[in-house]
Enzyme design. Structure first.
Site, PDB file in Angstrom:
ATOM      1  N   ASP A 128       0.820  -1.207   0.000  1.00 57.61           N
ATOM      2  CA  ASP A 128       0.000   0.000   0.000  1.00 57.61           C
ATOM      3  C   ASP A 128       0.855   1.258   0.000  1.00 57.61           C
ATOM      4  O   ASP A 128       1.856   1.352   0.714  1.00 57.61           O
ATOM      5  CB  ASP A 128      -0.892  -0.013   1.241  1.00 57.61           C
ATOM      6  CG  ASP A 128      -1.790   1.210   1.327  1.00 57.61           C
ATOM      7  OD1 ASP A 128      -2.585   1.409   0.403  1.00 57.61           O
ATOM      8  OD2 ASP A 128      -1.675   1.963   2.314  1.00 57.61           O
ATOM      9  N   GLU A 176       1.482  -0.083  -4.894  1.00 59.85           N
ATOM     10  CA  GLU A 176       0.658   1.046  -5.270  1.00 59.85           C
ATOM     11  C   GLU A 176       1.513   2.311  -5.199  1.00 59.85           C
ATOM     12  O   GLU A 176       1.663   2.900  -4.144  1.00 59.85           O
ATOM     13  CB  GLU A 176      -0.556   1.171  -4.346  1.00 59.85           C
ATOM     14  CG  GLU A 176      -1.452   2.328  -4.727  1.00 59.85           C
ATOM     15  CD  GLU A 176      -2.243   2.872  -3.538  1.00 59.85           C
ATOM     16  OE1 GLU A 176      -3.328   3.423  -3.762  1.00 59.85           O
ATOM     17  OE2 GLU A 176      -1.756   2.765  -2.401  1.00 59.85           O
TER      18      GLU A 176
END
Length: 603
Positions: A257, A285
């Site tokens: 993340d 990400e």
């Protein structure tokens, strides 16, 4: 994760802290000590595999099958039947309440097992339900990737005083105690924290890195910001946790993340220590809309992790917003998928782009199936299907059909029809190989049906639209030329049948690999390693040894299947099995003819 909805923001007030959003991706500008690793194809990625993001913002806490974990476990057979080969799960650990979506991380060791923050279960269920779901998925051949949130902690248990200021930064974990880990977080472990609503950040240490990419990448994101630059204890604890959860859940990979908010050398360190050479998959990400920034991040992480193709998503959004007026030639060679396909995860929408009120809200609402037809037939990239598109927005049957086409036909050399494409119609083909017949995909965003004269790889063949969107039949001439229709605001995938008098590609090409490299000592040799069985299928034990007789040029000739695109790297290996990959991205080409020569220099 990138940003929370307005509703979620209201619910994320605890211990005087506002939790706004969640995304992390980071590169340290100016750093010259970043180790470089080769891009690899992981065993967790099936040939022509398709990942599904198996959640969205605010999924229901109760479904017809029970909790969200039970819902996913119950769907294992139908997901397998649909051709899904991997699921990306939401953050499985305890947040601030039973409704926390997981990005407001409280205890990363609590997977729905301990009574903390007023609940045993997470939003998604209990640890036993999660493990049961994973067992069901694995039983159907579906890999499991967990969402790893490493940037921050939130919902602290107690206050501390830092430089005369009261902050909520002490985590006691009374409900879990010392089970799994005795590590306790306090202000010494953080660089700063968010204060009560609208009071902004209070910082008592330097951020791990300074903003870069026109300030698009920056350290502080939300909650209490974990210090990794120079904090060995934090580094080791997060690595220990990564290894623990990998074993606990039998993970096949990871989604990292918000990595543009994490100190990049630590992202590399974590990947080396947790993913390593295991063959597990990793995608990060790094929400860079600018392709140059995304390419730079790929270089800074040295091929250790795939990246979501954010620029391609925004290309699809432009197509959607144009709703017929956008120039479809913008799909030619588009995004990170075309720039670095070996490291690209392509997607149409995800939890953030679909989240109304979120900072990244940018849905592809019009012509969405054209975007799916694009990513699911492409030679490059690892496509990710969004759960909500498949199950709740009525696109499941069409997506399932495209996945079946991908598995049966999406092989061989790719071709962009730059002289055929126009403002309304985009065409792209895959030549197929000795066992797969290939395809021609056509996308039309216009308000009228169109026909295009296209010279395909399919000579004297009869083709039908495998999607069923067109009922026509097209016969090509001896050059492979035919007139192919596509309906208005629709797509077709034309595939050759048994009527082809000339198979797309057969036979082998003798490829001579010549690479210049002088970085060996006695006992070390240079090998070529790639994604096909003939090149070792990325297993270093099966790499093809090259001859050093003309040192520093290493040479070898390998028969490769003609017309089948290959990816490869050069590696250095010794008798003990120690391996060094060359840097840079995967090399790639498509063998053709009876012989070819690759003359190259170690990257």
């Amino acid at each position: 994760m990138n940003n929370l909805t307005a509703a979620a923001l209201t619910g994320l007030l605890a211990a005087g802290m506002l939790l706004p959003s969640c995304t992390k991706d980071g590169v340290q500008p100016g750093s010259t000590s970043l180790p470089v690793a080769a891009a690899t194809t992981n065993s967790a990625v099936a040939v022509n595999g398709v990942m599904m993001q198996a959640f969205y913002w605010d999924v229901p806490t109760s479904t017809a099958s029970g909790t969200w974990w039970q819902n996913l476990g119950a769907k294992s057979q139908e997901l397998s039947d649909a051709g899904i080969t991997a699921l990306w799960l939401p953050p499985a650990y305890k947040g601030g309440s039973s409704t926390d979506v997981g990005y407001g991380v409280y205890d990363r060791y609590d997977l729905g097992e301990f009574n903390q923050k007023g609940t045993v279960a997470t939003r998604y269920g209990t640890i036993s339900q999660l493990q049961s779901a994973i067992t069901s998925l694995h039983g159907k051949g579906i890999q499991v990737y967990e969402d790893m949130v490493m940037n921050h902690l939130t919902w602290a248990d107690a206050q501390e005083t830092v430089n005369g200021n009261t902050v909520y930064t002490r985590f006691n974990y009374a409900g879990r105690g010392s089970t799994y880990s005795t590590y306790r977080w306090s202000s010494a472990n953080f660089t700063g924290t968010q204060q009560a609503p609208n009071n902004g950040w209070y910082q008592w240490k330097s951020w791990d890195f300074q903003p870069y990419a026109n300030n698009d990448a920056y350290d502080n994101l939300l909650g209490s910001e974990i210090q990794y630059n120079g904090n060995t204890a934090n580094q080791n604890e997060t690595i220990n946790w990564g290894n623990w959860i990998t074993t606990k859940l039998s993970l096949d990979g990871y989604r990292l993340d918000a990595t543009k908010h994490i100190y990049t050398p630590y992202v590399n360190q974590w990947l080396d220590a947790v993913k390593g050479t295991s063959g597990r998959f990793a995608v990060s990400e790094a929400w860079f809309r600018n392709l140059t920034d995304l390419n730079n991040y790929a270089a800074a992480t040295g091929g250790r992790t795939s990246l979501f193709d954010v620029p391609l998503h925004y290309t699809f959004q432009d197509m959607s917003n144009g709703n017929g007026s956008w120039d479809m030639r913008g799909l030619q060679f588009a995004g990170f998928t075309e720039a670095n396909g070996a490291l690209s995860v392509s997607f149409v929408d995800n939890h953030d782009t679909d989240q109304q009120g979120g900072a990244l809200y940018s849905p592809v609402t019009n012509l969405k199936m054209l975007a799916y037809a694009y990513i699911l037939t492409r030679a490059k990239g690892y496509p990710c299907v969004f759960y909500r598109d498949f199950y709740e927005y009525g696109l499941g049957a069409q997506i399932k059909k495209l996945i079946a086409i991908r598995k049966a036909n999406a092989y061989g050399a790719a071709n962009e029809y730059t002289t055929v494409n126009d403002t309304d119609v985009y065409a792209y083909s895959r030549a197929g190989d000795s066992t797969h017949p290939g395809l021609l995909v056509m996308l039309n965003d216009g308000s009228t049906g169109r026909s295009k004269t296209i010279t395909t790889p399919f000579k004297s063949a009869t083709l039908t639209d495998k999607t069923g969107n067109s009922t026509a039949t097209v016969t090509t001439d001896a050059n492979g030329t035919g007139v192919f229709p596509v309906n208005a605001r629709s797509y077709s995938v034309w595939v050759p049948g048994t009527g082809a008098t000339t198979p797309p590609t057969t036979g082998t090409t003798a490829v001579s690999f010549n690479v210049t490299y002088s970085g060996t000592v006695s006992g070390q040799d240079v090998y070529v390693l790639g994604n096909t069985a003939q090149l070792g299928t990325w297993n270093t034990a099966n790499a093809i040894k090259l001859s050093g007789a003309t040192y520093p040029v290493w040479k070898g000739t390998i028969n490769l299947t003609s017309g089948t695109a290959v990816q490869y790297k050069y590696i250095r290996k010794d008798a003990a099995g120690n391996v060094l990959y060359e840097g840079g991205t995967n090399r790639s080409f498509t063998p053709s003819g009876t012989s070819m020569t690759r003359t190259e220099t170690w990257q």
